[in-house]
Design an enzyme around this catalytic site. Sequence first.
Site, mmCIF file in Angstrom:
data_model
loop_
_atom_site.group_PDB
_atom_site.id
_atom_site.type_symbol
_atom_site.label_atom_id
_atom_site.label_comp_id
_atom_site.label_asym_id
_atom_site.label_seq_id
_atom_site.Cartn_x
_atom_site.Cartn_y
_atom_site.Cartn_z
ATOM 1 N N HIS A 142 -11.329 75.670 131.766
ATOM 2 C CA HIS A 142 -9.994 76.197 131.484
ATOM 3 C C HIS A 142 -9.902 77.705 131.701
ATOM 4 O O HIS A 142 -8.800 78.258 131.775
ATOM 5 C CB HIS A 142 -9.525 75.825 130.065
ATOM 6 C CG HIS A 142 -10.175 76.586 128.948
ATOM 7 N ND1 HIS A 142 -11.198 76.079 128.190
ATOM 8 C CD2 HIS A 142 -9.936 77.816 128.443
ATOM 9 C CE1 HIS A 142 -11.548 76.950 127.264
ATOM 10 N NE2 HIS A 142 -10.802 78.023 127.405
ATOM 11 N N ASP A 172 -14.746 70.337 130.342
ATOM 12 C CA ASP A 172 -14.384 71.753 130.337
ATOM 13 C C ASP A 172 -15.543 72.648 130.775
ATOM 14 O O ASP A 172 -15.796 73.699 130.188
ATOM 15 C CB ASP A 172 -13.883 72.182 128.958
ATOM 16 C CG ASP A 172 -12.987 73.423 129.034
ATOM 17 O OD1 ASP A 172 -12.597 73.796 130.159
ATOM 18 O OD2 ASP A 172 -12.676 74.008 127.982
ATOM 19 N N GLY A 245 -11.095 84.488 123.998
ATOM 20 C CA GLY A 245 -11.890 85.380 124.825
ATOM 21 C C GLY A 245 -13.346 84.979 124.840
ATOM 22 O O GLY A 245 -14.112 85.374 125.708
ATOM 23 N N ASN A 246 -13.766 84.151 123.862
ATOM 24 C CA ASN A 246 -15.143 83.677 123.816
ATOM 25 C C ASN A 246 -15.371 82.464 124.707
ATOM 26 O O ASN A 246 -16.514 82.051 124.910
ATOM 27 C CB ASN A 246 -15.544 83.298 122.386
ATOM 28 C CG ASN A 246 -15.974 84.485 121.555
ATOM 29 O OD1 ASN A 246 -15.260 84.927 120.671
ATOM 30 N ND2 ASN A 246 -17.140 85.030 121.856
ATOM 31 N N SER A 247 -14.313 81.862 125.223
ATOM 32 C CA SER A 247 -14.481 80.639 126.002
ATOM 33 C C SER A 247 -15.427 80.838 127.173
ATOM 34 O O SER A 247 -15.307 81.791 127.919
ATOM 35 C CB SER A 247 -13.143 80.152 126.536
ATOM 36 O OG SER A 247 -12.390 79.550 125.524
#
Length: 494
Positions: A142, A172, A245-247
Site C-alpha cells: 500500500h 501487503d 509513516g511506519n508502514s
Amino acid sequence: MACSLPSRRFLGALALLPAATLGVGCGKALGISDAHAASSVPESTVAAAASTPSGMPVQQARFNPVTSGAVTSLAPLVDSVKGAVVYVEVKARPRRVAAIQGLPPGWAERFGMMPQGEAPARQGLGSGFIIDPAGTVLTNNHVVDDADTVRVKLGDGRSFDAEVLGRDPLTDVALLKLKGAPSDLPSVKLGDSDAVRVGDPVMAIGNPFGLDFSVSAGILSARARDIHAGPYDDFLQTDAAINPGNSGGPLFNMQGEVVGMNTAIIGGASGIGFAVPSNLVRALLSQLQETGVVRRGWLGLAAQDLTPELARALKTNTAKGAVVAGVNPGSPAARAGLKEEDIITSVAGRAVESAGSLTRSVALLKPDSKVKVEVVRAGKPQTLEVTLGTRPAQRGEEELAPRNSAAPVARKLGISLRDAEGGGAQVMAVEPGSPAERAGLVPGMVVVQVDDAKVSSASEAANAFTSAKSGAALLLRVRAPDSDATVLRALEVP
C-alpha cells in the site's frame, strides 16, 4: 502516510466505496475495521500504518536487553541495523476515477464521495528495509501501489530511484530494486517469526509522521491476529509505537533480525500495531523476485472452523480442523474426492487447526503441486492426494500480471493481459477512461482474435496491439467472462 478508517458499521454501509476515496493523499489505505467489532473496542478501526522506513546493516548484533537487575541500552542494536532502514517517497499523477458501481448518478456527489472524473495527484511517505547489499528493498504494497515514481532515501543521506519488482496486495508486501546503487549497501536478515514468543522484546524503526528513522521498542503482544485485512491475515501484534509513516518498516528481534514488517494500526488506540510475519514474507520472495507476482495453490472448496458443537454433530473426537462445507464442481478438491463434511486436519504435512489456517497453508503451496491432504471422514482418518490448482482472483481483488508476461500492454491502450487457459489473452485490468474501457473491454474477457489474426496467447495479442498504427480501429473477437459466447469489440488505437 496512513489514514484511520471509519468503523466496521460505516464501512459496511458503504461497501461499494473505494478505500482510496476515504483518504486521498494518505497512501493506499487498507479498508479494514478492527478485528473484534463486537468486543470492548467496537468502534475502533484498523488503518494502514502508512509507511515506515526499515532496514538493518549486514552485521547482526547479538544483544540481550535483560541483565541482572540493570536496564541495558538498545543503542548498540540500533547502531547495528539502522543503516539498512530506508525512507520511501512515492508520487502518483492524477488519474481518472470510474463511477462507483451500484450508485445512481449524482449520489456520489450528494454524499461527499469521489465522483467520476479526475483523482488528484498523490504523494506519500513510507518505510522499508534493505535485504541484500545490491539494493533489494522490502516495503508494504500500500506504500507503492499506483506510484508513478518511487524514491528511496538511506540514513546516510544517499537516495536512489527505485523500480517496483513485485507486489502482493493480499499480504501487503512489495519488493523494490534500487537503480544505480552500489553492491555494498547495509542490509539485514529476515529472522524466524515462528521463534519469537509473546513477551519477547522487539524494536521498530521507521518514519512516523515524516520523523526520519525514529526508534521505538516494546514486546510482542500477540501472534496470529486476524484483523480482517485479507484472507491470509496472520499478523504479529506489538506495543512498540507504530504510527502513520511506519508502514513497510522492520520489526526487529534482539539479534538484529527482522521478524515482521510493520503494516497496520488501530485508529485511536495506543500500543496496538500489527506486522506481517517475516516467515510469510520469506515464502513470497522467490515469486516476487522471479515474476513480480504471487500465484497461490487452490483447492476449490468452502470450509469452516470445527467447533465443539460441530464435532459432536459429526460424531467425531477430532478437536481441531477445517470442515468442508462445499466443494466446487470440477475443482482440484472435487477431482481428488474431497466431500462435504470431511474434516481436513493437515495439508502437505502441516497441521490444519481452522478454516483460516487451511487457507493460509494452501496459499503457501505452488499451483500444480501434488500434496497429501489428511481428512477425517465419518470418524475415520483418510489420506487423499490433491493436485492443486491456481487460486483465481476473487471479486474486487486486484489481479497482477507476471513481469515476464505481455502485460501491461502499451500503456496508451490502458489494458493488461495474461495467457488464458485454453488459449487466448485474458484481460486482467482496464484503466478507467482508456481506449480499452471505451471499447467495452472488462477484466475477465478473453481476446481470441485481433482483426483477421487468431490469438493464442497474451504475447500474440500484445504484438497485434503494439504494431497497429495510430488511428486504427481494431476489430476484436472476445469471449465474455464465464461464457463460451463470443462478442465483437472495436478498439481504437490513439
